[in-house]
Write an enzyme that holds these catalytic residues in place. Structure first.
Site, mmCIF file in Angstrom:
data_model
loop_
_atom_site.group_PDB
_atom_site.id
_atom_site.type_symbol
_atom_site.label_atom_id
_atom_site.label_comp_id
_atom_site.label_asym_id
_atom_site.label_seq_id
_atom_site.Cartn_x
_atom_site.Cartn_y
_atom_site.Cartn_z
ATOM 1 N N GLY A 1 -5.150 2.776 -1.568
ATOM 2 C CA GLY A 1 -6.268 3.323 -0.820
ATOM 3 C C GLY A 1 -6.689 4.683 -1.333
ATOM 4 N N CYS A 2 -5.723 5.507 -1.730
ATOM 5 C CA CYS A 2 -6.050 6.835 -2.248
ATOM 6 C C CYS A 2 -6.737 6.760 -3.608
ATOM 7 C CB CYS A 2 -4.795 7.685 -2.332
ATOM 8 S SG CYS A 2 -4.214 8.282 -0.732
ATOM 9 N N VAL A 3 -6.385 5.778 -4.434
ATOM 10 C CA VAL A 3 -7.123 5.593 -5.691
ATOM 11 C C VAL A 3 -8.603 5.419 -5.388
ATOM 12 C CG1 VAL A 3 -7.494 4.088 -7.680
ATOM 13 C CG2 VAL A 3 -5.162 4.622 -6.955
#
Length: 429
Positions: free
Chosen positions: A395-397
């Site tokens: 999700g952070c990517v």
């Protein structure tokens, strides 16, 4: 009404994923390489309680919702219709689910997975960002297992954004155990050292030092006497052993200590790499004033932290997935807010750089490390925690790629009278 019919009503008939459920229903693209499977009614309970990303996270972490295929690909495809403010289920659809499951099963409240930090768990430790509460928040995330972090982060044990020299080449090498990430982390520490102008004999304070990567780099590569402080006892113990192994004990030290307890004055340079996110918006001014007081005149501070993409956004949702599962009490600010707080604390701002794309690449490498070591990681920390990490990193990517979040390095100098002791045109790239 079967669950696949509800899924199709919410996301449309052409969803680029395959959906199946425990009731035998199916929808979506049957040939898709991403497969979402609702294993039990508990997943539906979680979604009924929280029809948004939190409900999906609870269902996935607990194993009642299964996802087959690459997590990043799945999140990228689902982002438009799932991870919005809420899943758009009409009252009619909801009534159909109730008839299918039965009201008792549907309305039954299920406790969150144990990996979730509930509001009550931290509330008993005092106000947000009190020393005791900060220590517990750091313990939750950073004291998972040093062995687990070694699997994910690699030999550098560096849990902050790396700096890559060739984005295309770095992306091509994601998933290969070829040292690309290690080289990029070394380059990051070198960039921090260059901006700080480290020279032999200087005293450096590294606040939120993690496993001591910057501490050891500064001592080994620049002959600097370094003190690192961290609220994680496991990090401090690991760093102390590594410092001794590398023969750096005369120059490098890591203490299990709150940065607020470090005596003021006497440091020539300060590095803050990945700590500001844990400080809290209301405490930023006091934080930078404290660091300013710890510097000798003419000293420099390099602040490296995740930022929001704008300064005028509403305050962050501090009760969402990231806060509940990853960084309790974490808060992000826009780069202008960080820079203003540094400026108002007395720092002259000398340089600012956004490394957003580099953090997306760093996270891709960490995610690939986790997948490569999945079985060992599950054996070390349990499947639920491993699932949290798989979901959070993917999700952070997306967040960094889509400019939802950024990563800024901001360099400030504490003036010595009118002199910042900076070269007229320094090369800080």
């Amino acid at each position: 009404m079967r669950l696949a019919e509800i899924f199709e009503r919410v996301v449309g008939p052409d969803a680029p994923i395959r959906f199946t459920a425990y009731d035998g229903s199916a929808s979506g693209d049957p040939t898709s390489d991403v497969h979402l499977h609702v294993r039990t009614p508990v997943a539906v309970n979680y979604l009924a309680q929280s029809p948004n990303a939190l409900g999906l996270t609870r269902a996935y972490v607990s194993g009642h919702l299964e996802l087959e295929g690459d997590m990043y690909t799945a999140l990228r495809r689902m982002a438009d219709f799932v991870f919005a403010e809420g899943v758009n289920v009409s009252p009619r659809d909801l009534a159909a689910v109730v008839r299918s499951l039965g009201w008792v099963k549907f309305a039954n409240r299920v406790a969150p997975p144990p990996q979730e930090v509930t509001r009550g768990r931290l509330a008993g430790l005092g106000w947000r960002h009190s020393k005791q509460r900060d220590a517990e928040a750091i313990h939750h995330h950073y004291d998972v297992s040093n062995a687990f972090y070694e699997m994910v982060l690699g030999p550098s044990m560096t849990y902050t954004c790396a700096v890559f020299d060739d984005a295309d080449g770095a992306l091509d090498r994601v998933g290969e155990n070829d040292g690309a990430l290690e080289g990029a982390q070394f380059r990051k520490y070198g960039l921090v050292a260059k901006k700080l102008g480290l020279e032999p004999g200087m005293r450096l304070l590294d606040v939120g030092c993690g496993w001591g990567g910057m501490v050891m780099h500064a001592a080994r590569e620049h002959g600097v006497k370094v003190l690192g402080v961290t609220l994680s006892k496991e990090q401090a113990d690991w760093a102390a052993k590594r410092i001794a192994q590398e023969g750096l004990s005369e120059l490098a030290e890591v203490r299990h200590m709150d940065y607020r307890d470090v005596p003021d004055g006497g440091f020539d340079r300060i590095s803050s790499i990945g700590l500001t996110e844990h400080i809290g918006s209301r405490n930023l001014d006091a934080y930078f004033s404290s660091l300013h007081d710890k510097l000798a005149p003419g000293g420099r501070l390099l602040n490296h932290c995740i930022t929001r993409h704008r300064n005028d956004l509403r305050p962050m949702n501090t009760d969402g997935v990231i806060n509940r599962y990853v960084f309790p009490d974490g808060e992000l600010e826009g780069p202008g807010r960080i820079q203003s707080a540094m400026n108002d604390a007395g720092f002259e701002i000398r340089h600012q750089e956004n490394l957003r794309e580099h953090y997306a690449l760093t996270l891709r490498h960490w995610g690939a490390n986790l997948e490569r070591n999945w079985d060992a990681a599950v054996a070390e920390v349990g499947e639920g925690t491993a699932r949290v990490w798989r979901l959070y990193m993917a999700g952070c990517v997306l967040g960094f790629e889509n400019n939802v979040v950024q990563l800024h390095q901001i360099l400030g100098a504490k003036l010595d009278g009118t002199d910042a002791r900076m070269p007229l045109r320094p090369d800080l790239g």
